[in-house]
Design an enzyme around this catalytic site. Structure first.
Site, PDB file in Angstrom:
ATOM      1  N   LYS A   1       0.759  -1.255  -0.007  1.00 23.77           N
ATOM      2  CA  LYS A   1       0.163  -0.030  -0.063  1.00 23.77           C
ATOM      3  C   LYS A   1       0.660   1.245  -0.018  1.00 23.77           C
ATOM      4  O   LYS A   1       0.604   2.339  -0.839  1.00 23.77           O
ATOM      5  CB  LYS A   1      -0.883  -0.159   1.241  1.00 23.77           C
ATOM      6  CG  LYS A   1      -2.004  -1.036   1.260  1.00 23.77           C
ATOM      7  CD  LYS A   1      -2.939  -1.064   2.535  1.00 23.77           C
ATOM      8  CE  LYS A   1      -3.607  -2.100   2.559  1.00 23.77           C
ATOM      9  NZ  LYS A   1      -4.535  -2.154   3.908  1.00 23.77           N
TER      10      LYS A   1
ATOM     11  N   GLU B   1      -2.820  -1.433   9.458  1.00 20.77           N
ATOM     12  CA  GLU B   1      -2.120  -0.620   8.493  1.00 20.77           C
ATOM     13  C   GLU B   1      -3.047   0.780   8.053  1.00 20.77           C
ATOM     14  O   GLU B   1      -2.473   1.817   7.696  1.00 20.77           O
ATOM     15  CB  GLU B   1      -1.939  -1.514   7.175  1.00 20.77           C
ATOM     16  CG  GLU B   1      -0.664  -2.459   7.356  1.00 20.77           C
ATOM     17  CD  GLU B   1      -0.233  -3.029   6.139  1.00 20.77           C
ATOM     18  OE1 GLU B   1      -0.013  -2.261   5.096  1.00 20.77           O
ATOM     19  OE2 GLU B   1      -0.525  -4.113   5.943  1.00 20.77           O
TER      20      GLU B   1
ATOM     21  N   HIS C   1      -2.732   5.304   8.824  1.00 19.96           N
ATOM     22  CA  HIS C   1      -2.823   6.527   7.917  1.00 19.96           C
ATOM     23  C   HIS C   1      -3.933   7.621   8.664  1.00 19.96           C
ATOM     24  O   HIS C   1      -3.913   8.619   8.165  1.00 19.96           O
ATOM     25  CB  HIS C   1      -3.637   6.162   6.846  1.00 19.96           C
ATOM     26  CG  HIS C   1      -2.764   5.161   5.924  1.00 19.96           C
ATOM     27  ND1 HIS C   1      -1.855   5.663   4.785  1.00 19.96           N
ATOM     28  CD2 HIS C   1      -2.705   4.077   5.558  1.00 19.96           C
ATOM     29  CE1 HIS C   1      -1.237   4.739   4.305  1.00 19.96           C
ATOM     30  NE2 HIS C   1      -1.742   3.646   4.681  1.00 19.96           N
TER      31      HIS C   1
END
Length: 333
Positions: A126, A196, A200
């Site tokens: 990603k 994950e 962000h």
């Protein structure tokens, strides 16, 4: 079923056996061109040249904590990836691994390079910064006889490739906007993926998300009613489109909503490519994924399509690093 290029069944391994790894095995199970023969998690690995059975592997992982407990094909090991690669006859691996910490995927790739193994690797990375680390290994991958396909999931991957195709209508690309909606019934099934995503969020990073206990993750999700709203993410779509000559990375934005308590997508996943045509007109192409396709289907399906394309390249002696914007995936029957 038709076999691949007259070469027989493609023997495939999956590294990582959490939610994404198990979904990948389920995607592979009905395929007539590929057979799932190998898998590894942090505590062990399993290998059977005739093919593994998904139900038995899931049971071993769920009940005892590692696929290494699978009888009679499992092996417990603290060096599961290294040992599996050395012992198993596998044409290609899907790296369904959590990139926590941010250097983890590159470290795994270095293990493949050092092992002497030759074949195809596919990831669904990603983060832009993680993919930049893989790009630095380009020369080593080529010298090692490895064909590496990076950024080959949904986004980056399927939607990035769609943007590259849509860009052909334009003389100049003004913007590429990727918006995703993900619905999962239970966040524990995709713990690494959710961590994950948390990384962000404002105030979080990869190391903080990695260090969170399950209880802390659960408490955060309680505060947000299970919703993760993500904006202006560090996503490797920008790097891939820049490398492909489509547009500069500052014209690419990625964001979306993840509902960790509902399998229904909170919004439709799409990519919008806006540009100027040679006639001077401004227009937008939109490519939208069906709401009925799950995150697992949209990540694992393309990953194996790119693995098949990578095997085609590898058999022609073409090694090195490729992104999802450079090579078309091939449908796996």
């Amino acid at each position: 079923m038709m076999q691949a290029e007259g070469k027989g069944l493609m023997k495939v391994g999956v590294l990582g056996f959490g939610g994404l790894g198990q979904a990948a095995a389920r995607v592979l199970e009905p395929k007539g061109e590929m057979v799932w023969v190998a898998a590894a998690d942090r505590k062990g690995y399993a290998y059977c040249g005739d093919g593994l059975t998904i139900a038995d592997c899931v049971s071993a992982y769920r009940d005892r904590g590692s696929i290494g407990y699978l009888e009679p094909n499992g092996t417990l090991s603290n060096e599961s990836i290294v040992e599996l690669v050395q012992q198993a006859k596998v044409d290609g691996y899907f790296l369904a691994l959590p990139n926590l910490p941010n250097t983890f995927m590159a470290e795994v790739v270095k293990q493949f390079i050092q092992s002497g193994w030759q074949g195809v690797l596919v990831d669904a990375l990603k983060r832009t910064s993680a993919m930049e680390q893989i790009l630095q290994l380009q020369d080593e991958l080529q010298a090692a006889g490895i064909t590496y396909m990076t950024g080959c999931g949904a986004t980056p991957g399927l939607l990035t490739a769609a943007a590259a195709i849509a860009a052909q209508s334009y003389a100049e690309i003004h913007s590429v906007k990727i918006t995703f909606g993900v619905g999962i019934a239970n966040w524990e099934a995709y713990q690494a993926t959710i961590r994950e995503d948390i990384a962000h969020l404002p105030g979080y990073d990869v190391e903080r998300a990695r260090a969170m206990s399950d209880g802390e993750v659960g408490a955060l999700l309680d505060k947000t009613n299970g919703i993760l709203a993500l904006e202006n993410m560090e996503h490797a779509d920008d790097l891939m489109l820049e490398l492909g000559g489509i547009c500069s990375r500052d014209r690419v934005t990625v964001g979306g909503i993840v509902d960790t308590r509902n399998p229904k997508k909170p919004l439709s996943t799409n990519v919008q490519v806006t540009g100027r045509t040679f006639e001077g007109k401004t227009s937008t192409h939109t490519f939208t994924l069906g709401d009925e396709t799950s995150m697992a289907a949209n990540v694992c399906g393309p990953a194996f399509g790119y693995l098949k394309a990578g095997l085609s390249l590898h058999r022609r002696g073409i090694h090195g690093l490729f992104t999802a914007t450079e090579v078309m995936p091939q449908f796996v029957r």
